[in-house]
Write a protein that holds these residues in place. Structure first.
Motif: not given
Length: 68
Positions: A29-34, A41-46, A52-54
């Motif tokens: 499991t990734p250490f950072q989980q939204p 929403a931020v994770a999906a955008a990234r 640069e867009a994000v």
């Protein structure tokens, strides 16, 4: 700074506990989980856009436009 004072939606405590449990007990499991709709929403955008867009979107949302 007033934009930081707005109340953000607080994620369900059970979701936070589950994310912590997974981070501790599941090595893949990734250490950072939204957790929460705004973080997801931020994770999906990234994932969907170049860095640069994000960053530009976040700066615009926070009212931190370029100094040009």
């Amino acid at each position: 700074m007033s934009s930081f004072q707005k109340a953000a939606p607080v994620p369900d405590a059970n979701l936070v506990v589950e994310a912590i449990w997974r981070a501790v007990h599941e090595p893949e499991t990734p250490f950072q989980q939204p957790v929460g709709a705004d973080a997801q929403a931020v994770a999906a955008a990234r994932r969907a856009q170049p860095f640069e867009a994000v960053e530009a979107m976040i700066q615009q949302t926070l009212g931190l436009g370029s100094a040009s």
